[in-house]
Design a protein around this motif. Structure first.
Motif, short mmCIF file in Angstrom:
data_model
loop_
_atom_site.label_atom_id
_atom_site.label_comp_id
_atom_site.label_asym_id
_atom_site.label_seq_id
_atom_site.Cartn_x
_atom_site.Cartn_y
_atom_site.Cartn_z
N VAL A 224 42.30 86.07 92.55
CA VAL A 224 43.66 85.80 93.02
C VAL A 224 43.61 85.60 94.52
O VAL A 224 42.95 86.37 95.23
CB VAL A 224 44.63 86.96 92.69
CG1 VAL A 224 46.04 86.63 93.18
CG2 VAL A 224 44.64 87.28 91.20
N GLU A 225 44.29 84.59 95.00
CA GLU A 225 44.47 84.37 96.43
C GLU A 225 45.96 84.50 96.71
O GLU A 225 46.77 83.76 96.16
CB GLU A 225 43.96 83.00 96.84
CG GLU A 225 44.03 82.74 98.34
CD GLU A 225 43.37 81.43 98.73
OE1 GLU A 225 43.37 81.11 99.92
OE2 GLU A 225 42.85 80.73 97.82
N THR A 226 46.34 85.46 97.55
CA THR A 226 47.76 85.74 97.74
C THR A 226 48.13 85.87 99.21
O THR A 226 47.36 86.41 100.01
CB THR A 226 48.18 87.04 97.01
OG1 THR A 226 49.56 87.32 97.27
CG2 THR A 226 47.34 88.23 97.45
N GLU A 227 49.29 85.35 99.55
CA GLU A 227 49.85 85.55 100.88
C GLU A 227 50.69 86.82 100.93
O GLU A 227 51.09 87.25 102.01
CB GLU A 227 50.71 84.34 101.28
CG GLU A 227 49.92 83.05 101.44
CD GLU A 227 50.79 81.90 101.90
OE1 GLU A 227 52.00 82.11 102.10
OE2 GLU A 227 50.27 80.78 102.08
N HIS A 228 50.97 87.40 99.76
CA HIS A 228 51.81 88.59 99.70
C HIS A 228 50.92 89.83 99.64
O HIS A 228 50.43 90.21 98.57
CB HIS A 228 52.73 88.52 98.48
CG HIS A 228 53.70 87.38 98.53
ND1 HIS A 228 54.77 87.36 99.40
CD2 HIS A 228 53.76 86.22 97.83
CE1 HIS A 228 55.45 86.24 99.23
NE2 HIS A 228 54.85 85.52 98.30
N ARG A 229 50.70 90.46 100.78
CA ARG A 229 49.83 91.62 100.83
C ARG A 229 50.35 92.77 99.96
O ARG A 229 49.58 93.56 99.44
CB ARG A 229 49.71 92.07 102.29
CG ARG A 229 48.37 92.63 102.71
CD ARG A 229 47.30 91.56 102.83
NE ARG A 229 47.68 90.47 103.69
CZ ARG A 229 47.44 90.44 105.00
NH1 ARG A 229 46.84 91.44 105.59
NH2 ARG A 229 47.77 89.37 105.72
N ILE A 230 51.67 92.82 99.78
CA ILE A 230 52.26 93.90 98.99
C ILE A 230 51.85 93.82 97.53
O ILE A 230 51.92 94.80 96.78
CB ILE A 230 53.81 93.87 99.12
CG1 ILE A 230 54.43 95.18 98.61
CG2 ILE A 230 54.39 92.68 98.39
CD1 ILE A 230 54.09 96.38 99.43
N ALA A 231 51.38 92.63 97.09
CA ALA A 231 50.99 92.45 95.69
C ALA A 231 49.58 92.96 95.40
O ALA A 231 49.20 93.06 94.23
CB ALA A 231 51.08 90.97 95.32
N ILE A 232 48.81 93.29 96.42
CA ILE A 232 47.40 93.62 96.21
C ILE A 232 47.23 94.87 95.34
O ILE A 232 46.46 94.87 94.38
CB ILE A 232 46.68 93.78 97.56
CG1 ILE A 232 46.55 92.41 98.24
CG2 ILE A 232 45.30 94.39 97.36
CD1 ILE A 232 45.95 92.46 99.62
#
Length: 301
Positions: A222-230
Protein backbone atom coordinates in the motif's frame (compact mmCIF):
# COMPACT_ATOMS: atom_id res chain seq x y z
CA UNK A 1 -7.82 47.40 -1.44
CA UNK A 2 -8.11 46.65 2.27
CA UNK A 3 -6.79 44.02 4.65
CA UNK A 4 -10.08 42.14 4.78
CA UNK A 5 -10.04 41.62 1.01
CA UNK A 6 -6.56 40.14 1.31
CA UNK A 7 -7.76 37.83 4.09
CA UNK A 8 -10.60 36.67 1.85
CA UNK A 9 -8.19 36.12 -1.04
CA UNK A 10 -5.88 33.99 1.13
CA UNK A 11 -8.83 31.98 2.44
CA UNK A 12 -9.75 31.01 -1.13
CA UNK A 13 -6.10 30.13 -1.85
CA UNK A 14 -5.78 27.98 1.28
CA UNK A 15 -9.13 26.18 0.94
CA UNK A 16 -9.11 25.74 -2.83
CA UNK A 17 -12.62 26.97 -3.53
CA UNK A 18 -15.02 29.82 -2.79
CA UNK A 19 -17.49 27.49 -1.07
CA UNK A 20 -14.98 26.03 1.39
CA UNK A 21 -13.41 29.43 2.04
CA UNK A 22 -16.82 30.99 2.73
CA UNK A 23 -17.67 28.17 5.16
CA UNK A 24 -14.35 28.63 7.00
CA UNK A 25 -14.93 32.39 7.23
CA UNK A 26 -18.60 32.00 8.26
CA UNK A 27 -19.39 34.20 5.27
CA UNK A 28 -21.85 33.76 2.41
CA UNK A 29 -20.37 32.52 -0.84
CA UNK A 30 -21.94 35.30 -2.99
CA UNK A 31 -20.56 37.97 -0.64
CA UNK A 32 -17.10 36.38 -0.76
CA UNK A 33 -17.19 36.25 -4.57
CA UNK A 34 -18.23 39.89 -4.66
CA UNK A 35 -15.34 40.88 -2.38
CA UNK A 36 -12.82 39.04 -4.56
CA UNK A 37 -14.28 40.67 -7.69
CA UNK A 38 -13.84 44.08 -6.04
CA UNK A 39 -10.21 43.23 -5.24
CA UNK A 40 -9.61 42.16 -8.84
CA UNK A 41 -11.08 45.44 -10.10
CA UNK A 42 -8.80 47.39 -7.74
CA UNK A 43 -5.77 45.49 -8.99
CA UNK A 44 -6.84 45.51 -12.62
CA UNK A 45 -6.26 41.79 -13.03
CA UNK A 46 -8.05 38.48 -12.49
CA UNK A 47 -6.67 36.51 -9.56
CA UNK A 48 -8.43 33.20 -10.25
CA UNK A 49 -9.57 31.18 -13.22
CA UNK A 50 -13.10 29.94 -12.40
CA UNK A 51 -13.48 26.35 -13.62
CA UNK A 52 -16.86 25.10 -12.49
CA UNK A 53 -16.68 25.02 -8.71
CA UNK A 54 -12.89 24.91 -8.74
CA UNK A 55 -10.57 27.89 -8.83
CA UNK A 56 -7.04 28.02 -10.21
CA UNK A 57 -4.67 30.88 -9.50
CA UNK A 58 -3.70 33.13 -12.37
CA UNK A 59 -0.15 34.41 -12.67
CA UNK A 60 -1.28 37.63 -10.97
CA UNK A 61 -2.92 35.65 -8.17
CA UNK A 62 0.26 33.66 -7.58
CA UNK A 63 2.27 36.87 -7.42
CA UNK A 64 -0.10 38.30 -4.81
CA UNK A 65 0.13 35.41 -2.30
CA UNK A 66 3.42 36.27 -0.60
CA UNK A 67 2.86 40.05 -0.22
CA UNK A 68 -0.72 39.38 0.92
CA UNK A 69 0.50 37.01 3.63
CA UNK A 70 3.16 39.52 4.69
CA UNK A 71 0.54 42.26 4.97
CA UNK A 72 -1.89 40.13 6.98
CA UNK A 73 0.90 38.85 9.24
CA UNK A 74 2.10 42.42 9.74
CA UNK A 75 -1.30 43.44 11.03
CA UNK A 76 -1.46 40.38 13.30
CA UNK A 77 1.99 41.23 14.62
CA UNK A 78 0.92 44.81 15.35
CA UNK A 79 -2.12 43.62 17.29
CA UNK A 80 -0.11 40.99 19.15
CA UNK A 81 2.58 43.51 20.07
CA UNK A 82 0.00 45.72 21.76
CA UNK A 83 -1.65 42.77 23.52
CA UNK A 84 1.73 41.48 24.76
CA UNK A 85 2.12 44.57 26.93
CA UNK A 86 -0.26 42.81 29.33
CA UNK A 87 1.34 39.38 28.87
CA UNK A 88 0.55 36.53 26.48
CA UNK A 89 -3.05 35.88 27.49
CA UNK A 90 -4.91 35.59 24.21
CA UNK A 91 -4.21 35.08 20.53
CA UNK A 92 -3.36 32.22 18.22
CA UNK A 93 -0.28 30.34 17.08
CA UNK A 94 -0.29 28.60 13.69
CA UNK A 95 2.07 25.65 13.26
CA UNK A 96 2.74 23.66 10.09
CA UNK A 97 3.64 20.08 10.99
CA UNK A 98 4.37 16.79 9.27
CA UNK A 99 2.10 13.92 10.36
CA UNK A 100 4.56 11.91 12.48
CA UNK A 101 5.90 14.95 14.27
CA UNK A 102 2.33 16.13 14.87
CA UNK A 103 2.02 13.00 17.03
CA UNK A 104 5.33 13.59 18.82
CA UNK A 105 6.91 15.87 19.85
CA UNK A 106 4.14 18.35 18.98
CA UNK A 107 1.60 16.90 21.42
CA UNK A 108 3.96 17.47 24.34
CA UNK A 109 4.82 20.95 23.11
CA UNK A 110 1.17 21.99 22.96
CA UNK A 111 0.50 20.50 26.40
CA UNK A 112 3.33 22.53 27.97
CA UNK A 113 2.27 25.67 26.10
CA UNK A 114 -1.36 25.43 27.22
CA UNK A 115 -0.27 24.91 30.81
CA UNK A 116 1.58 28.23 30.64
CA UNK A 117 -0.80 30.11 28.31
CA UNK A 118 -4.29 28.57 28.48
CA UNK A 119 -5.94 31.51 26.69
CA UNK A 120 -3.91 31.16 23.48
CA UNK A 121 -5.23 28.75 20.83
CA UNK A 122 -3.02 26.59 18.63
CA UNK A 123 -3.84 25.83 14.99
CA UNK A 124 -1.98 22.89 13.43
CA UNK A 125 -1.77 22.91 9.63
CA UNK A 126 -0.94 19.72 7.72
CA UNK A 127 2.25 19.52 5.67
CA UNK A 128 3.33 16.32 3.93
CA UNK A 129 7.05 16.97 3.41
CA UNK A 130 9.88 19.04 4.94
CA UNK A 131 9.74 21.34 1.93
CA UNK A 132 6.03 21.96 2.51
CA UNK A 133 6.76 22.99 6.10
CA UNK A 134 9.57 25.42 5.28
CA UNK A 135 7.57 26.94 2.42
CA UNK A 136 4.52 27.50 4.65
CA UNK A 137 6.67 29.21 7.27
CA UNK A 138 8.70 31.21 4.75
CA UNK A 139 5.63 32.57 2.99
CA UNK A 140 3.72 33.27 6.21
CA UNK A 141 1.06 30.57 5.89
CA UNK A 142 2.20 29.54 9.38
CA UNK A 143 4.45 31.23 11.93
CA UNK A 144 6.15 28.05 13.10
CA UNK A 145 6.84 24.65 11.58
CA UNK A 146 7.82 21.18 12.75
CA UNK A 147 9.58 18.79 10.39
CA UNK A 148 11.83 15.75 10.21
CA UNK A 149 14.48 15.34 7.54
CA UNK A 150 17.89 13.82 6.87
CA UNK A 151 19.50 17.27 6.85
CA UNK A 152 18.49 20.52 8.56
CA UNK A 153 16.58 23.09 6.46
CA UNK A 154 18.62 25.93 4.95
CA UNK A 155 19.03 28.89 7.32
CA UNK A 156 18.50 31.26 4.41
CA UNK A 157 14.78 30.38 4.32
CA UNK A 158 13.85 29.82 7.98
CA UNK A 159 15.40 29.90 11.43
CA UNK A 160 16.04 26.34 12.66
CA UNK A 161 15.84 25.05 16.24
CA UNK A 162 17.15 21.49 16.60
CA UNK A 163 15.24 18.89 18.63
CA UNK A 164 16.10 15.28 19.60
CA UNK A 165 16.37 12.94 16.64
CA UNK A 166 13.79 10.23 15.90
CA UNK A 167 14.97 6.78 14.90
CA UNK A 168 13.22 4.50 12.43
CA UNK A 169 11.30 1.48 13.71
CA UNK A 170 9.31 -1.29 12.06
CA UNK A 171 5.61 -1.77 12.76
CA UNK A 172 4.43 -5.37 12.52
CA UNK A 173 1.06 -7.05 13.15
CA UNK A 174 0.68 -8.92 16.46
CA UNK A 175 0.26 -12.28 14.68
CA UNK A 176 3.18 -11.75 12.31
CA UNK A 177 6.47 -13.63 11.99
CA UNK A 178 8.45 -11.23 14.20
CA UNK A 179 8.39 -12.08 17.91
CA UNK A 180 7.74 -9.31 20.48
CA UNK A 181 10.91 -7.41 21.40
CA UNK A 182 12.77 -8.55 18.30
CA UNK A 183 15.44 -6.26 16.88
CA UNK A 184 15.86 -6.40 13.12
CA UNK A 185 19.64 -6.58 13.15
CA UNK A 186 20.18 -6.50 9.39
CA UNK A 187 18.20 -4.71 6.68
CA UNK A 188 18.36 -7.88 4.59
CA UNK A 189 15.90 -9.45 7.07
CA UNK A 190 13.27 -7.20 5.45
CA UNK A 191 13.65 -8.97 2.10
CA UNK A 192 10.41 -10.45 0.82
CA UNK A 193 8.19 -8.32 3.05
CA UNK A 194 5.10 -6.45 1.92
CA UNK A 195 5.43 -2.85 3.07
CA UNK A 196 3.04 0.05 3.61
CA UNK A 197 4.86 3.16 2.44
CA UNK A 198 4.33 6.89 2.44
CA UNK A 199 4.58 9.36 -0.38
CA UNK A 200 7.74 10.60 -2.07
CA UNK A 201 9.58 13.30 -0.13
CA UNK A 202 8.98 11.76 3.30
CA UNK A 203 11.63 10.18 5.52
CA UNK A 204 9.82 6.85 5.79
CA UNK A 205 9.64 6.59 2.00
CA UNK A 206 13.31 7.51 1.68
CA UNK A 207 14.24 4.66 4.04
CA UNK A 208 12.37 2.12 1.91
CA UNK A 209 13.76 3.56 -1.34
CA UNK A 210 17.27 3.16 0.11
CA UNK A 211 16.47 -0.48 0.92
CA UNK A 212 15.57 -1.11 -2.70
CA UNK A 213 18.70 0.70 -3.89
CA UNK A 214 20.75 -1.65 -1.69
CA UNK A 215 19.16 -4.63 -3.42
CA UNK A 216 16.71 -5.61 -0.68
CA UNK A 217 13.65 -7.04 -2.45
CA UNK A 218 10.48 -5.63 -0.88
CA UNK A 219 6.96 -5.18 -2.26
CA UNK A 220 4.81 -2.07 -1.95
CA UNK A 221 1.54 -3.44 -0.59
CA UNK A 222 0.00 0.00 0.00
CA UNK A 223 1.22 3.49 -0.82
CA UNK A 224 -0.66 6.11 1.20
CA UNK A 225 -0.58 9.84 1.74
CA UNK A 226 -2.71 9.38 4.86
CA UNK A 227 -0.29 8.60 7.68
CA UNK A 228 -3.22 8.02 10.04
CA UNK A 229 -4.14 4.93 7.98
CA UNK A 230 -0.85 3.13 8.66
CA UNK A 231 -1.74 1.57 12.01
CA UNK A 232 -5.11 0.17 10.83
CA UNK A 233 -3.45 -1.20 7.68
CA UNK A 234 -0.76 -2.97 9.73
CA UNK A 235 -3.34 -4.34 12.14
CA UNK A 236 -5.35 -5.65 9.18
CA UNK A 237 -2.29 -7.67 8.12
CA UNK A 238 -1.84 -5.84 4.83
CA UNK A 239 1.83 -5.20 5.39
CA UNK A 240 4.53 -3.83 7.67
CA UNK A 241 5.63 -0.20 7.87
CA UNK A 242 8.80 1.71 8.57
CA UNK A 243 8.01 4.85 10.57
CA UNK A 244 9.74 7.04 13.14
CA UNK A 245 9.47 6.20 16.82
CA UNK A 246 7.06 9.12 17.25
CA UNK A 247 4.49 6.39 16.62
CA UNK A 248 5.92 3.94 19.17
CA UNK A 249 3.49 4.52 22.06
CA UNK A 250 0.38 4.81 19.89
CA UNK A 251 1.35 1.64 18.04
CA UNK A 252 1.81 -0.30 21.26
CA UNK A 253 -1.52 0.90 22.59
CA UNK A 254 -3.15 -0.28 19.35
CA UNK A 255 -1.57 -3.72 19.70
CA UNK A 256 0.99 -3.32 16.91
CA UNK A 257 4.48 -4.69 17.54
CA UNK A 258 7.26 -2.09 17.40
CA UNK A 259 10.67 -3.44 16.40
CA UNK A 260 13.96 -1.54 16.46
CA UNK A 261 15.91 -1.45 13.21
CA UNK A 262 19.68 -1.82 12.97
CA UNK A 263 21.87 -0.24 11.93
CA UNK A 264 20.21 2.69 13.64
CA UNK A 265 19.03 5.36 11.21
CA UNK A 266 17.45 8.59 12.42
CA UNK A 267 15.83 11.76 11.16
CA UNK A 268 16.69 15.24 12.37
CA UNK A 269 13.66 16.88 13.98
CA UNK A 270 13.59 20.66 13.66
CA UNK A 271 11.27 23.40 14.84
CA UNK A 272 11.46 26.30 12.40
CA UNK A 273 10.38 29.92 12.65
CA UNK A 274 10.31 32.86 10.29
CA UNK A 275 13.18 35.29 9.94
CA UNK A 276 12.22 38.70 11.26
CA UNK A 277 9.54 39.67 13.74
CA UNK A 278 7.17 37.10 15.22
CA UNK A 279 4.17 37.48 17.48
CA UNK A 280 4.53 37.28 21.24
CA UNK A 281 2.44 34.09 21.21
CA UNK A 282 4.83 32.43 18.72
CA UNK A 283 7.83 33.48 20.82
CA UNK A 284 6.17 32.03 23.91
CA UNK A 285 5.48 28.77 22.07
CA UNK A 286 9.12 28.54 21.01
CA UNK A 287 10.27 29.02 24.60
CA UNK A 288 8.04 26.29 25.98
CA UNK A 289 8.55 23.96 23.00
CA UNK A 290 12.32 23.99 23.42
CA UNK A 291 12.00 23.09 27.10
CA UNK A 292 12.12 19.34 27.56
CA UNK A 293 9.56 17.46 29.62
CA UNK A 294 10.82 16.59 33.11
CA UNK A 295 11.43 12.88 33.78
CA UNK A 296 8.27 11.06 34.78
CA UNK A 297 10.04 8.81 37.33
CA UNK A 298 13.49 7.95 38.71
CA UNK A 299 14.05 5.30 36.05
CA UNK A 300 13.94 8.01 33.37
CA UNK A 301 16.77 9.98 34.96
Amino acid sequence: MDIRQLEYFLAVVDHGSFNRAAAALYFSQPSLSQAIRALERDLGSDLFHRIGRRVVLTEAGTALIEPARATVRGLELARASVESVHGVRTGRVEIAAMPSQAVAPLTGMIRRFHQAHPGVSVTVRAAATPRDVTEMVRTGAAELGLLASLAPPPDTEVRAHSLPEQRFVLLAPPDGSFAPGTTVADRKELAGLRLIVGQQGTGMRRYVDDLIAEGVDVTFAVETEHRIAILPLVLAGLGLAVVTDAWRELARQAGVRVLDLEPRTSLRVTLVSRHGATTAAAKAFLRTALTEDPPCCKCCL
